[in-house]
Enzyme design. Structure first.
Site, PDB file in Angstrom:
ATOM      1  CE  LYS A  70      44.680  35.096  43.615  1.00 43.68           C
ATOM      2  NZ  LYS A  70      45.880  34.299  43.854  1.00 43.68           N
ATOM      3  CG  ASP A 106      48.955  33.540  41.051  1.00 40.55           C
ATOM      4  OD1 ASP A 106      49.757  34.474  41.247  1.00 40.55           O
ATOM      5  OD2 ASP A 106      47.847  33.465  41.618  1.00 40.55           O
TER       6      ASP A 106
END
Ligand code: ATR
Length: 274
Positions: A70, A106
């Protein structure tokens, strides 16, 4: 009738076998009668440039990005949207005009899950447990929702301090988190504790006011030991499946231009696969 275009997406990570994203995206592709696939693509650390080349060649619309890429994928992207750049992590790549764009759905996923379950106007003080990549997205989402009283507690205090300094938040020692729960209206676990195969969080909720909400971003199991303890004390709880579904829906929309439904039917379907 199936669409003539092939809709290709997937998830890159190491490992990726545990992810339920392939099941969720396959459900949405089928629901919208789109031909294509969402693949689990294992990529070792170091394998990112080659994989991005391959995905471009094979005309993927994009991919999700999970542990451990990420943050480390950022240097390989052509553009990163401002919220993802602020968090320093992406969970979604979109291929557009021969460029790789990074997003962090997210942030939206957590906001949407929280605001669906709770009247956020009633919440003033929030405590976030953890200071890793997921905590960054949750804190950003809390800031975007307008929360100004955020406390972060993490086993490694320096990481909490670093995250807090970007977010204007306070830090509480991990050892003192139980007593710091007094006056908190929302407690969010972003650590990996409570996940299947790991022990639960070492926390005592006795000081937490009875009307406080307890959220966990872990979704497997759906009721983590933290949420179990909170439910036994009568707190409203928010599990991690809502965030998972909403971040996925935002990614699907970015790739394919269709926002899939997040509803009880999908939730029940995913719960069965856990
Ligand atoms: P993610 O991207 O899922 O947030 P991460 O960046 O590796 O993953 O962060 C994991 C988080 O879980 C961190 O806050 C970590 O605490 P440390 O910063 O001290 O490592 C937390 N965590 C992991 N194992 C833990 C444990 N046994 N007790 C408490 N916190 C733990």
């Amino acid at each position: 009738m199936l669409d003539s275009k092939t809709h290709k997406a997937g998830i890159i990570g190491w490992p990726v076998g545990h992810s339920i994203s392939p099941v969720m995206h396959a459900y949405w592709l089928k629901e919208h009668s789109l031909s294509g696939a969402y693949d689990a693509l294992p990529v070792k650390p170091g394998g990112l440039p080659k994989m991005l080349e391959l995905l471009a060649e094979q005309q993927y619309a994009g991919v999700n990005v999970t542990i451990p890429h990420k943050q480390s994928i950022l240097p390989f992207l052509d553009e990163v949207d401002p919220s993802a750049a602020a968090v320093g992590a992406v969970n979604t790549l979109v291929r557009k005009n021969k460029k790789w764009l990074g997003m962090n759905t997210d942030i939206y996923g957590f906001s949407k899950s929280l605001t669906e379950a709770v009247d956020v106007k009633k919440i003033q003080r929030v405590m976030v447990l953890g200071a890793g990549g997921a905590a960054g997205a949750v804190v950003k989402s809390l800031q975007e929702l307008g929360f100004t009283h955020i406390t972060i507690s993490n086993r490694t205090r320096e990481k909490a301090e670093e995250l807090a300094s970007h977010a204007g938040a306070k830090v509480v020692d991990w050892e003192n988190k139980d007593t710091a729960l007094e006056r908190i209206n929302l407690l969010v676990n972003t650590t990996s504790r409570g996940m299947k195969g790991e022990g639960g969080l070492d926390i005592n909720l006795n000081m937490l006011p009875s009307q406080a909400v307890v959220a966990d971003i872990v979704y497997n199991p759906l009721v983590t030991p933290l949420l179990q303890q909170a439910q036994e004390k009568g707190h409203l709880t928010v599990d991690g499946l809502g965030m998972l579904m909403h971040q996925g829906a935002a990614a699907f929309a970015a790739w394919f231009g269709i926002t899939p439904k997040v509803d009880d039917k999908l939730r029940a379907f995913l719960q069965e696969t856990l």
